[in-house]
Design a protein around this motif. Structure first.
Motif, PDB file in Angstrom:
ATOM      1  N   ARG A  70      -4.410  73.145  34.702  1.00  0.00           N
ATOM      2  CA  ARG A  70      -3.614  72.951  33.403  1.00  0.00           C
ATOM      3  C   ARG A  70      -3.978  74.272  32.658  1.00  0.00           C
ATOM      4  O   ARG A  70      -5.089  74.427  32.459  1.00  0.00           O
ATOM      5  CB  ARG A  70      -3.781  71.684  32.777  1.00  0.00           C
ATOM      6  N   LYS A  71      -3.053  74.783  31.928  1.00  0.00           N
ATOM      7  CA  LYS A  71      -3.155  75.901  30.934  1.00  0.00           C
ATOM      8  C   LYS A  71      -3.608  75.184  29.925  1.00  0.00           C
ATOM      9  O   LYS A  71      -4.525  75.764  28.975  1.00  0.00           O
ATOM     10  CB  LYS A  71      -2.046  76.929  30.801  1.00  0.00           C
ATOM     11  N   HIS A  72      -3.019  74.190  29.217  1.00  0.00           N
ATOM     12  CA  HIS A  72      -3.068  73.739  27.806  1.00  0.00           C
ATOM     13  C   HIS A  72      -3.832  72.202  28.044  1.00  0.00           C
ATOM     14  O   HIS A  72      -4.647  71.974  27.287  1.00  0.00           O
ATOM     15  CB  HIS A  72      -1.835  73.683  27.029  1.00  0.00           C
ATOM     16  N   GLY A  73      -3.108  71.268  28.558  1.00  0.00           N
ATOM     17  CA  GLY A  73      -3.459  69.919  28.736  1.00  0.00           C
ATOM     18  C   GLY A  73      -2.582  69.032  29.072  1.00  0.00           C
ATOM     19  O   GLY A  73      -1.297  69.443  29.666  1.00  0.00           O
ATOM     20  N   TYR A  74      -2.838  67.656  29.233  1.00  0.00           N
ATOM     21  CA  TYR A  74      -1.896  66.532  29.731  1.00  0.00           C
ATOM     22  C   TYR A  74      -0.798  66.634  29.184  1.00  0.00           C
ATOM     23  O   TYR A  74       0.353  66.458  29.610  1.00  0.00           O
ATOM     24  CB  TYR A  74      -2.764  65.388  30.207  1.00  0.00           C
ATOM     25  N   TYR A  75      -0.859  66.168  27.781  1.00  0.00           N
ATOM     26  CA  TYR A  75       0.167  66.023  26.967  1.00  0.00           C
ATOM     27  C   TYR A  75       0.199  66.777  26.018  1.00  0.00           C
ATOM     28  O   TYR A  75      -0.135  66.264  24.703  1.00  0.00           O
ATOM     29  CB  TYR A  75       0.314  64.317  26.792  1.00  0.00           C
ATOM     30  N   VAL A  76       0.631  67.935  26.074  1.00  0.00           N
ATOM     31  CA  VAL A  76       0.980  68.880  24.755  1.00  0.00           C
ATOM     32  C   VAL A  76       2.195  68.781  24.099  1.00  0.00           C
ATOM     33  O   VAL A  76       3.256  68.915  24.474  1.00  0.00           O
ATOM     34  CB  VAL A  76       0.508  70.146  25.360  1.00  0.00           C
ATOM     35  N   MET A  77       1.949  68.587  22.663  1.00  0.00           N
ATOM     36  CA  MET A  77       3.178  68.422  21.606  1.00  0.00           C
ATOM     37  C   MET A  77       3.357  69.415  20.897  1.00  0.00           C
ATOM     38  O   MET A  77       2.280  70.079  20.184  1.00  0.00           O
ATOM     39  CB  MET A  77       3.036  67.114  20.996  1.00  0.00           C
ATOM     40  N   PRO A  78       4.622  70.187  20.911  1.00  0.00           N
ATOM     41  CA  PRO A  78       4.831  71.535  19.852  1.00  0.00           C
ATOM     42  C   PRO A  78       4.647  70.716  18.595  1.00  0.00           C
ATOM     43  O   PRO A  78       4.944  69.707  18.084  1.00  0.00           O
ATOM     44  CB  PRO A  78       6.255  71.958  20.409  1.00  0.00           C
ATOM     45  N   PHE A  79       4.399  71.710  17.461  1.00  0.00           N
ATOM     46  CA  PHE A  79       4.505  71.624  15.971  1.00  0.00           C
ATOM     47  C   PHE A  79       5.483  72.569  15.668  1.00  0.00           C
ATOM     48  O   PHE A  79       5.415  73.668  15.569  1.00  0.00           O
ATOM     49  CB  PHE A  79       2.928  71.807  15.670  1.00  0.00           C
ATOM     50  N   LEU A  80       6.442  72.015  14.982  1.00  0.00           N
ATOM     51  CA  LEU A  80       7.392  72.589  14.191  1.00  0.00           C
ATOM     52  C   LEU A  80       7.263  72.708  12.716  1.00  0.00           C
ATOM     53  O   LEU A  80       6.701  71.877  12.261  1.00  0.00           O
ATOM     54  CB  LEU A  80       9.046  71.871  14.120  1.00  0.00           C
ATOM     55  N   ASN A  81       7.120  74.063  12.057  1.00  0.00           N
ATOM     56  CA  ASN A  81       6.824  74.273  10.708  1.00  0.00           C
ATOM     57  C   ASN A  81       7.833  75.162  10.258  1.00  0.00           C
ATOM     58  O   ASN A  81       8.105  76.440  10.521  1.00  0.00           O
ATOM     59  CB  ASN A  81       5.400  74.789  10.365  1.00  0.00           C
ATOM     60  N   GLY A  82       8.829  74.662   9.611  1.00  0.00           N
ATOM     61  CA  GLY A  82       9.886  75.453   8.797  1.00  0.00           C
ATOM     62  C   GLY A  82      11.042  75.622   9.792  1.00  0.00           C
ATOM     63  O   GLY A  82      11.361  74.705  10.439  1.00  0.00           O
ATOM     64  N   GLU A  83      11.128  77.064  10.218  1.00  0.00           N
ATOM     65  CA  GLU A  83      12.001  77.411  11.175  1.00  0.00           C
ATOM     66  C   GLU A  83      11.693  77.678  12.558  1.00  0.00           C
ATOM     67  O   GLU A  83      12.225  77.943  13.373  1.00  0.00           O
ATOM     68  CB  GLU A  83      13.023  78.245  10.628  1.00  0.00           C
ATOM     69  N   ARG A  84      10.196  77.541  12.861  1.00  0.00           N
ATOM     70  CA  ARG A  84       9.721  78.043  13.890  1.00  0.00           C
ATOM     71  C   ARG A  84       8.661  77.126  14.638  1.00  0.00           C
ATOM     72  O   ARG A  84       8.215  76.296  14.050  1.00  0.00           O
ATOM     73  CB  ARG A  84       8.711  79.308  13.921  1.00  0.00           C
TER      74      ARG A  84
END
Length: 410
Positions: free
Chosen positions: A333-347
């Motif tokens: 795994r590069k990041h982890g088992y359950y990786v959640m994106p974080f949206l801030n504004g428009e990105r």
């Protein structure tokens, strides 16, 4: 800004405008509730997204609960369960993956169910599935009828409760038993409907007439092409802007068919064909769509959110390369088992590997990574969002894997 065009002229959207259309269509530009979240707000969310994808992975929270949270903020999760399993305002079907869909759209999937009953799966990318279906139905139809009769007599049953259902079989359709394959096939054909036992989330199967409203079951069934056309229009409204492949992915239709239906809707004036900055293929938008001047929302996003479930699209729209690594061996795994994106504004500005330790009342942040454009303000916003998300999950605090985990993103 009203998106308009002149006859014979192909309009263009900037990459930033396309992002704002995508976010607004998915509900991220809707006003946050001023008071407590109500059923009306949840109906608005699924009205925007068209589907709520279901998944059993619960290391943080099942995705159907997180999708509304990302758009509304904290809410009482039992409201969603009441809408789906008490009010029966949503039904479960393989719309994208296993998903909840507004019940009034049930007739749009009837022709798909009929194709499966005929041993043909019009939405499969090859004839391999068609051949399997035809052989399976010819061989197993007597057993399917016996299972159907047992459900009719005994009421809602799980796959494990089917008489003579057998045991899991390694190497056979995710290890499914004979009984599991039978109820899943009946479910896909619409001969049974799916429900969930809570809190276990186990799917059970019952006769459609005991699950779905009579008005829905008795409603006229659109012709296959008309149903496809309606689903394409709904998909474009939920996407904001999308290519034929984006549209096809939303409700699992073939890209060629999605393009034909989208072009028909262009001719009817329901959609417009556009070019988007940086996109290789033509895209489609709803006619008369308005482009927001800005979108300002901070939220953790589940891997099964329509915003990111199509990974090539997430990269094209947000410049965000994302792979869910649940099925990747831990060492790879590069990041982890359950990786959640974080949206801030428009990105999408960061991602975090999360785990809910419910016994300890802790949201564990095992890792966090910023994107190339992540700023100090983004890191501060992520810290605040993690605390809010923990509260939604019923957890008392956030625990970082190391002290400077978030500050290192700045």
């Amino acid at each position: 800004m009203l998106f308009a065009t002149t006859t014979g002229v192909t309009p263009d959207l900037s990459a930033a405008e396309a992002r704002r259309l995508v976010l607004a269509a998915s509900g991220f530009n809707d006003p946050l509730p001023k008071g407590a979240v109500t059923k009306r707000h949840l109906h608005r969310v699924i009205g925007r997204t068209g589907v709520l994808q279901l998944d059993s992975v619960n290391i943080v929270s099942r995705p159907q609960y997180v999708v509304p949270y990302s758009r509304l903020g904290p809410y009482d999760r039992t409201l969603l369960e009441k809408i789906a399993y008490h009010d029966r305002a949503w039904f479960e079907y393989w719309a994208h993956e296993a998903s909840l869909v507004p019940v009034e759209r049930y007739p749009l999937f009837r022709s798909r169910m009929e194709w499966i009953r005929k041993g043909v799966h019009k939405h499969a990318p090859s004839s391999t599935w068609d051949g399997y279906m035809q052989k399976y139905l010819k061989r197993e139809r007597p057993f399917l009828d016996a299972v159907l009769a047992e459900i009719a007599e005994r009421g809602p049953l799980s796959a494990g409760q089917i008489t003579d259902g057998g045991k899991s079989q390694a190497g056979v359709m995710w290890g499914w038993s004979r009984g599991k394959r039978a109820v899943e096939m009946l479910f896909r054909m619409g001969e049974v409907a799916g429900l969930r036992r809570l809190p276990s989330f186990e799917r059970v199967y019952d006769l459609p007439g005991r699950v779905l409203p009579a008005a829905v079951l008795d409603a006229p069934v659109p012709e296959h092409e008309d149903a496809e056309r309606q689903l394409v229009e709904i998909a474009v409204r939920s996407l904001g802007v999308g290519t034929a492949r984006d549209i096809a992915d939303y409700y699992r239709t073939k890209p060629a068919a999605a393009k034909v239906r989208a072009d028909e809707l262009v001719e009817e004036g329901m959609l417009r064909r556009v070019r988007v900055e940086g996109w290789k293929d033509d895209a489609y938008v709803p006619a008369g769509v308005r482009i927001p001047k800005n979108v300002s929302r901070a939220a953790m996003i589940t891997p099964f959110d329509p915003l990111v479930w199509n990974r090539p699209r997430a990269k094209r729209v947000f410049g965000f390369e994302y792979t869910i690594e649940i099925y990747v061996p831990a060492a790879k795994r590069k990041h982890g088992y359950y990786v959640m994106p974080f949206l801030n504004g428009e990105r999408i500005v960061a991602r975090a590997d999360l785990k809910a330790d419910r016994k300890a009342g802790v949201l564990q942040v095992l890792g966090a990574w910023g994107e190339e454009h992540t700023t100090a303000d983004d890191a501060i916003a992520l810290e605040a969002e993690l605390r809010r998300f923990a509260g939604f999950l019923g957890l008392e605090r956030v625990k970082l894997a190391r002290k400077n985990l978030i500050s290192s993103l700045r």
